[in-house]
Design a protein around this motif. Structure first.
Motif, short mmCIF file in Angstrom:
data_model
loop_
_atom_site.label_atom_id
_atom_site.label_comp_id
_atom_site.label_asym_id
_atom_site.label_seq_id
_atom_site.Cartn_x
_atom_site.Cartn_y
_atom_site.Cartn_z
N GLU A 1 72.06 32.00 -28.62
CA GLU A 1 71.22 30.80 -28.68
C GLU A 1 70.96 30.24 -27.29
OE1 GLU A 1 72.44 27.81 -31.48
OE2 GLU A 1 72.43 29.22 -33.15
N ILE A 2 71.97 30.25 -26.44
CA ILE A 2 71.80 29.75 -25.07
C ILE A 2 70.83 30.65 -24.31
CG2 ILE A 2 72.98 29.44 -22.86
CD1 ILE A 2 75.40 28.40 -24.52
N GLN A 3 70.97 31.97 -24.48
CA GLN A 3 70.06 32.89 -23.82
C GLN A 3 68.63 32.68 -24.31
OE1 GLN A 3 71.89 36.68 -24.68
NE2 GLN A 3 73.08 36.68 -22.78
N ALA A 4 68.46 32.47 -25.59
CA ALA A 4 67.12 32.23 -26.14
C ALA A 4 66.53 30.94 -25.58
CB ALA A 4 67.18 32.17 -27.67
N GLN A 5 67.35 29.89 -25.46
CA GLN A 5 66.89 28.63 -24.89
C GLN A 5 66.49 28.81 -23.42
OE1 GLN A 5 70.03 25.79 -25.55
NE2 GLN A 5 69.56 25.56 -27.72
N GLN A 6 67.30 29.56 -22.67
CA GLN A 6 66.99 29.79 -21.27
C GLN A 6 65.70 30.59 -21.13
OE1 GLN A 6 70.64 31.65 -19.97
NE2 GLN A 6 71.50 29.70 -19.26
N GLN A 7 65.51 31.58 -21.99
CA GLN A 7 64.29 32.39 -21.96
C GLN A 7 63.07 31.53 -22.26
OE1 GLN A 7 63.90 35.54 -21.05
NE2 GLN A 7 61.72 35.57 -21.49
N GLN A 8 63.21 30.66 -23.24
CA GLN A 8 62.11 29.77 -23.61
C GLN A 8 61.78 28.82 -22.45
OE1 GLN A 8 62.90 27.18 -26.94
NE2 GLN A 8 60.73 26.86 -27.35
N GLN B 1 57.02 29.19 -16.35
CA GLN B 1 56.03 30.15 -15.86
C GLN B 1 54.63 29.75 -16.32
OE1 GLN B 1 57.50 33.91 -17.28
NE2 GLN B 1 58.88 34.19 -15.56
N ALA B 2 54.50 29.31 -17.56
CA ALA B 2 53.21 28.89 -18.08
C ALA B 2 52.70 27.66 -17.32
CB ALA B 2 53.30 28.60 -19.57
N GLN B 3 53.58 26.72 -17.04
CA GLN B 3 53.19 25.52 -16.30
C GLN B 3 52.79 25.88 -14.88
OE1 GLN B 3 56.56 22.92 -16.70
NE2 GLN B 3 55.95 22.21 -18.73
N THR B 4 53.55 26.75 -14.25
CA THR B 4 53.25 27.18 -12.89
C THR B 4 51.91 27.91 -12.86
OG1 THR B 4 55.60 27.39 -12.40
CG2 THR B 4 54.09 28.53 -10.92
#
Length: 125
Positions: A86-93, A99-102
């Motif tokens: 779950e933590i990895q999924a949150q970090q990926q999100q 990246q999308a904002q940048t």
């Protein structure tokens, strides 16, 4: 407004809702809810996540405490594995959002293209 009854008493609040004074099967009392909220706020995010995962697995904290050491270790390992995922999924999100904002900030926008419009006004009379 209290209406006495042979088995229990009911009270009405300002909104007209009734609650059972004996609290048998009725909604929890304000003090009970306040205590639960206070306990929740005191927990760390990791403790909250662990409790949520145990609930997903259908295991209460009391059941976990009552397990044999070997069974408890298996459950705790499973909880740690799920927490890690779950933590990895949150970090990926979060990374994808950053990246999308940048990308939005650095790429030229096609919707806001500025085109020059010249307007000529003939003032000859």
């Amino acid at each position: 407004m209290q209406v006495p009854n042979a088995t229990s008493s009911f009270t009405s609040n300002a909104n007209g809702a009734f609650s059972n004074g004996a609290n048998g099967g009725a909604a929890p009392s304000f003090q009970s809810l306040l205590g639960q909220l206070t306990d929740y706020v005191k927990e760390s995010p990791a403790q909250r996540m662990e409790a949520a995962i145990l609930a997903q697995l259908g295991i209460t904290p009391q059941q976990l405490a009552d397990m044999s050491p070997a069974d408890r270790q298996k459950v705790e390992d499973k909880v740690k594995e799920i927490m890690k995922k779950e933590i990895q999924a949150q970090q990926q999100q979060q990374q994808e959002q950053m990246q999308a904002q940048t990308q939005q900030l650095t790429s030229p926008s096609t919707t806001h293209s500025s085109s020059k419009h010249e307007t000529t006004i003939n003032l000859a009379i």
